[in-house]
Design a protein around this motif. Structure first.
Motif, PDB file in Angstrom:
ATOM      1  N   HIS A   1      12.870 -32.331  38.349  1.00 22.23           N
ATOM      2  CA  HIS A   1      11.835 -31.341  38.226  1.00 22.23           C
ATOM      3  C   HIS A   1      10.760 -32.351  38.034  1.00 22.23           C
ATOM      4  O   HIS A   1       9.727 -32.013  37.571  1.00 22.23           O
ATOM      5  CB  HIS A   1      12.144 -30.927  36.623  1.00 22.23           C
ATOM      6  CG  HIS A   1      11.389 -29.654  35.859  1.00 22.23           C
ATOM      7  ND1 HIS A   1      11.150 -28.804  36.963  1.00 22.23           N
ATOM      8  CD2 HIS A   1      10.977 -29.583  34.791  1.00 22.23           C
ATOM      9  CE1 HIS A   1      10.513 -27.825  35.956  1.00 22.23           C
ATOM     10  NE2 HIS A   1      10.330 -28.285  34.862  1.00 22.23           N
TER      11      HIS A   1
ATOM     12  N   HIS B   1       5.606 -33.936  34.461  1.00 22.02           N
ATOM     13  CA  HIS B   1       5.588 -32.849  34.546  1.00 22.02           C
ATOM     14  C   HIS B   1       4.271 -31.855  34.502  1.00 22.02           C
ATOM     15  O   HIS B   1       3.649 -31.779  33.470  1.00 22.02           O
ATOM     16  CB  HIS B   1       6.091 -32.287  33.127  1.00 22.02           C
ATOM     17  CG  HIS B   1       6.557 -30.703  33.118  1.00 22.02           C
ATOM     18  ND1 HIS B   1       5.728 -29.704  32.801  1.00 22.02           N
ATOM     19  CD2 HIS B   1       7.873 -30.020  33.439  1.00 22.02           C
ATOM     20  CE1 HIS B   1       6.568 -28.533  32.910  1.00 22.02           C
ATOM     21  NE2 HIS B   1       7.756 -28.683  33.208  1.00 22.02           N
TER      22      HIS B   1
ATOM     23  N   ASP C   1      15.413 -26.679  31.681  1.00 25.47           N
ATOM     24  CA  ASP C   1      14.400 -27.636  32.586  1.00 25.47           C
ATOM     25  C   ASP C   1      13.949 -28.496  31.266  1.00 25.47           C
ATOM     26  O   ASP C   1      14.038 -28.268  30.276  1.00 25.47           O
ATOM     27  CB  ASP C   1      13.225 -26.841  32.864  1.00 25.47           C
ATOM     28  CG  ASP C   1      13.468 -26.081  34.321  1.00 25.47           C
ATOM     29  OD1 ASP C   1      14.834 -26.062  34.608  1.00 25.47           O
ATOM     30  OD2 ASP C   1      12.813 -25.252  34.745  1.00 25.47           O
ATOM     31  N   ASP C   2      13.179 -29.511  31.629  1.00 29.31           N
ATOM     32  CA  ASP C   2      12.136 -30.367  30.828  1.00 29.31           C
ATOM     33  C   ASP C   2      12.865 -31.606  30.178  1.00 29.31           C
ATOM     34  O   ASP C   2      12.070 -32.265  29.491  1.00 29.31           O
ATOM     35  CB  ASP C   2      11.478 -29.481  29.984  1.00 29.31           C
ATOM     36  CG  ASP C   2      10.633 -28.585  30.660  1.00 29.31           C
ATOM     37  OD1 ASP C   2      10.402 -28.388  31.998  1.00 29.31           O
ATOM     38  OD2 ASP C   2       9.748 -27.786  29.984  1.00 29.31           O
TER      39      ASP C   2
ATOM     40  N   TYR D   1       6.739 -25.841  36.304  1.00 26.12           N
ATOM     41  CA  TYR D   1       6.328 -24.441  35.909  1.00 26.12           C
ATOM     42  C   TYR D   1       6.815 -23.471  37.010  1.00 26.12           C
ATOM     43  O   TYR D   1       6.354 -22.316  37.118  1.00 26.12           O
ATOM     44  CB  TYR D   1       4.732 -24.234  35.710  1.00 26.12           C
ATOM     45  CG  TYR D   1       4.067 -25.462  34.740  1.00 26.12           C
ATOM     46  CD1 TYR D   1       4.237 -25.127  33.397  1.00 26.12           C
ATOM     47  CD2 TYR D   1       3.521 -26.627  35.040  1.00 26.12           C
ATOM     48  CE1 TYR D   1       3.961 -26.057  32.442  1.00 26.12           C
ATOM     49  CE2 TYR D   1       3.293 -27.612  34.135  1.00 26.12           C
ATOM     50  CZ  TYR D   1       3.234 -27.233  32.829  1.00 26.12           C
ATOM     51  OH  TYR D   1       3.047 -28.221  31.828  1.00 26.12           O
TER      52      TYR D   1
ATOM     53  N   HIS E   1      15.154 -23.955  28.247  1.00 26.96           N
ATOM     54  CA  HIS E   1      14.560 -25.313  28.166  1.00 26.96           C
ATOM     55  C   HIS E   1      15.410 -25.828  26.889  1.00 26.96           C
ATOM     56  O   HIS E   1      15.385 -25.438  25.999  1.00 26.96           O
ATOM     57  CB  HIS E   1      13.059 -25.325  27.787  1.00 26.96           C
ATOM     58  CG  HIS E   1      12.354 -24.748  28.794  1.00 26.96           C
ATOM     59  ND1 HIS E   1      12.209 -23.302  29.158  1.00 26.96           N
ATOM     60  CD2 HIS E   1      11.405 -25.356  30.032  1.00 26.96           C
ATOM     61  CE1 HIS E   1      11.163 -23.170  30.150  1.00 26.96           C
ATOM     62  NE2 HIS E   1      11.037 -24.229  30.491  1.00 26.96           N
TER      63      HIS E   1
HETATM   64 ZN   LIG Z   1       9.407 -27.360  33.241  1.00 26.04          ZN
END
Ligand SMILES: [Zn+2]
Length: 229
Positions: free
Chosen positions: A95, A99, A44-45, A136, A190
């Motif tokens: 995502h 964020h 993610d991210d 999250y 991540h």
């Molecule tokens: Zn994230």
């Protein structure tokens, strides 16, 4: 009064408890693969200028394919990295554009956020995203409805490395993410540190060879979510 409580219940419960497998199941959010002959690793991210290329190389070295849940505002800054993720055979998911926790977002604002992210991802990678993970991992009812309207599958995870934590070592991340890994597991990691402690992706990278080896000892492969069904 009763009506107010009844209407509030889902939107209060879901964000607080979407990580709990029983709750995720109640809302139809998968945490595991629907097949028992593979495992999946998700990042993610990103994309991130250092973390993403390093993770891509580690995946190639292990012959593993992954799924990257991309953040729209990062894809906008570095579309070439998003393109490279897809070009190297990995799946991409949404995502969000920003964020942020979804709890205070209006449905309209959230719809715009998701569409903006999806458009940037599709433009950069040449592929329409099929999966969605809320920032999250905290889904709201509106986010689930909007994602499903767009044909996306909301997806959580069954294991995590807690690699966003400041004190997470490579060894601890590997143990949490892949100690006693079982077929069907979906691992959360991540490849970027924009929304976590600075440089956290370095611990992830250190853990990655041991995590990726865990599938071989089970006799299964790391597959992208797009190959899961
Ligand atoms: Zn994230």
């Amino acid at each position: 009064m009763r009506v107010t409580i009844a209407r509030m219940r889902p939107s209060v419960l879901l964000p607080l408890a979407a990580h709990v497998p029983g709750v995720a199941r109640a809302y139809g959010i998968p945490c595991r693969l629907p097949r028992e002959d593979a495992v999946a690793v998700t990042f993610d991210d990103g994309p991130h200028p250092e973390g993403t290329p390093a993770v891509l190389d580690a995946l190639d070295a292990a012959g593993a394919k992954a799924t990257f849940f991309l953040v729209g505002e990062q894809v906008e800054r570095r579309p070439e990295l998003a393109r490279e993720i897809a070009a190297r055979g990995h799946a991409v998911g949404v995502h969000g554009y920003r964020h942020r926790l979804l709890l205070r977002r209006t449905r309209r604002g959230l719809a715009d956020d998701l569409d903006r992210a999806a458009e940037l991802i599709a433009e950069a990678t040449g592929a329409a995203p099929l999966y969605y993970r809320a920032p999250y991992g905290v889904f709201s009812n509106a986010s689930l409805a909007l994602a499903r309207q767009r044909g996306w599958i909301p997806f959580l995870w069954s294991r995590w490395g807690r690699d966003w934590e400041r004190r997470a070592t490579g060894e601890a991340i590997a143990r949490r993410a892949a100690g006693r890994l079982v077929a069907g597991d979906v691992v959360l990691l991540h490849d970027a540190d924009y929304y976590s402690s600075a440089g956290s992706w370095r611990g992830t990278l250190e853990a990655l060879p041991a995590i990726l080896e865990a599938a071989a000892s089970l006799g299964v492969s790391w597959i992208p979510l797009t190959h899961a069904t």
